[in-house]
Design a protein around this motif. Structure first.
Motif, PDB file in Angstrom:
ATOM      1  N   ASP A 214       0.826  -1.203   0.000  1.00 15.34           N
ATOM      2  CA  ASP A 214       0.000   0.000   0.000  1.00 15.34           C
ATOM      3  C   ASP A 214       0.858   1.249   0.000  1.00 15.34           C
ATOM      4  N   ARG A 215       1.891   1.251   0.845  1.00 16.32           N
ATOM      5  CA  ARG A 215       2.734   2.447   0.942  1.00 16.32           C
ATOM      6  C   ARG A 215       3.524   2.677  -0.343  1.00 16.32           C
ATOM      7  N   ARG A 218       1.612   4.088  -3.279  1.00 15.28           N
ATOM      8  CA  ARG A 218       1.314   5.529  -3.211  1.00 15.28           C
ATOM      9  C   ARG A 218       2.474   6.380  -3.689  1.00 15.28           C
TER      10      ARG A 218
END
Length: 379
Positions: A214-215, A218
């Motif tokens: 997820d990180r 981004r």
């Protein structure tokens, strides 16, 4: 019992249902010689559904025992029995027999004791999903299943409950180790104890592994812990589930560390391969361990998957899995786990994604990166 013709019909039907749901039955594992009657204690949590679907695709007959609080749709016929191990209500299991019992959720020794009273002599194999947290120490790289286990030092392990465990998480490893003892007491040479490492992939409610895909997806400047050389170990829940079913098919007994990948993986490898799998433009900024410690950044929780490989934790992510690999444990490509986990995460409701259970917040990561860069600029 199911005759050969009926078994082939069930296998074909389950495989067709499996494929219709966009899933692919295991292609590399040899088909089982005969269907198994498999009882799964739990079955609706994280790894259980993967076990059920895989077992159905291979023609097995599945019974689930749980509290009936999580309804699931299955690609085939599944018998569901209800009870509550917290209260000792296992009446639904009495008078029944199965080829194999897989015990997924047990942390408390009295759960095994109660299951043993009902199932001893009624199952040909008892598979207990334990944890590598049962070990007394993590300082020795390459330690195998013979390493010493954590000792329970409380008053009475049979009196421990989920509430006492939540109040003292340090009991987790010792209670799992004590649960293993109960398994061997009741089932002896018919027991299989599987000790997974960090279990990851779609459906993981801890968010530890999920934080990284997820990180990195981004983009931007990502705080990466340590110098990148620290080893990491984890296993996709689907690989663990499928191997567990094959262990039941093979009647493989004994104790096995079950984690991955097959080849050594460093934190740098993990994050760079995650970035590649997601085609992300994220930039990794490696921040040394001493700085993180000084700023009270906790390994495993603030920066999940990672624990510095020194001192008492030198062997934490370097457990030997040779025995399990000798019995057919395999791991799918890391890229697949990363992409599938992110796809699952992006399907979750916004409220769920905004209340992640592990990892740095956006604000905290920016603060730490600013401090680190200021220190580096000052020389």
């Amino acid at each position: 019992m199911i005759d050969r013709r009926r078994w082939l019909q069930l296998t074909a039907a389950a495989a067709a249902a499996w494929t219709a749901r966009g899933l692919v039955p295991d292609a590399h594992a040899e088909a089982p010689k005969q269907p198994q009657r498999i009882l799964i204690l739990g079955g609706t949590g994280f790894i259980g559904p993967h076990q059920v679907r895989y077992a159905l695709s291979r023609g097995h007959k599945i019974t689930l025992f749980n509290r009936g609080r999580r309804s699931k749709e299955w690609p085939g016929e599944v018998e569901e029995l209800h009870g509550d191990r917290n209260t000792g209500d296992l009446a639904a299991l009495e008078g029944r027999e199965w080829d194999v019992c897989i015990d997924n959720p047990t942390t408390l020794p009295f759960w095994v004791r109660d299951a043993g009273k009902v199932l001893k002599g009624k199952v040909g194999q008892y598979v207990f999903i334990s944890t590598i947290s049962v070990y007394a120490a993590n300082d020795m790289p390459g330690a195998d299943e013979t390493a010493a286990l954590a000792a329970y030092e409380g008053a009475d392990p049979m009196q421990e409950t989920q509430d006492t465990l939540r109040a003292n998480l340090a009991l987790y490893g010792p209670l799992k180790a004590r649960s293993e003892q109960e398994v061997r007491h009741w089932f002896g040479d018919s027991a299989t104890v599987i000790r997974p490492g960090l279990i990851v992939g779609p459906g993981d409610e801890t968010d530890r592994f999920t934080y990284w895909p997820d990180r990195i997806a981004r983009g931007g400047d990502v705080l990466a812990p340590g110098g990148g050389a620290d080893p990491v170990q984890f296993i996709d829940a689907r690989d663990l589930a499928e191997w567990t079913i094959r262990m039941a098919e093979q009647r493989s007994f004994g104790t096995f560390n079950a984690t991955g990948p097959a080849q050594a993986l460093t934190m740098r490898d993990f994050l760079q391969r995650t970035r590649g799998a997601l085609k992300s433009d994220a930039q990794l900024t490696w921040v040394d361990t001493a700085f993180l410690q000084a700023n009270k950044v906790a390994p495993w929780s603030d920066l999940p998957v990672w624990i510095p490989a020194d001192g008492d934790s030198a062997g934490f992510a370097q457990r030997s899995t040779a025995r399990a690999r000798g019995r057919g444990l395999t791991c799918r490509p890391l890229d697949a786990t990363v992409r599938d986990t992110l796809a699952w995460w992006n399907e979750q409701p916004a409220e769920r994604r905004n209340t992640r259970k592990a990892g740095l917040s956006v604000e905290r990561e920016k603060e730490l990166l600013a401090l680190w860069k200021k220190r580096e600029s000052a020389g």
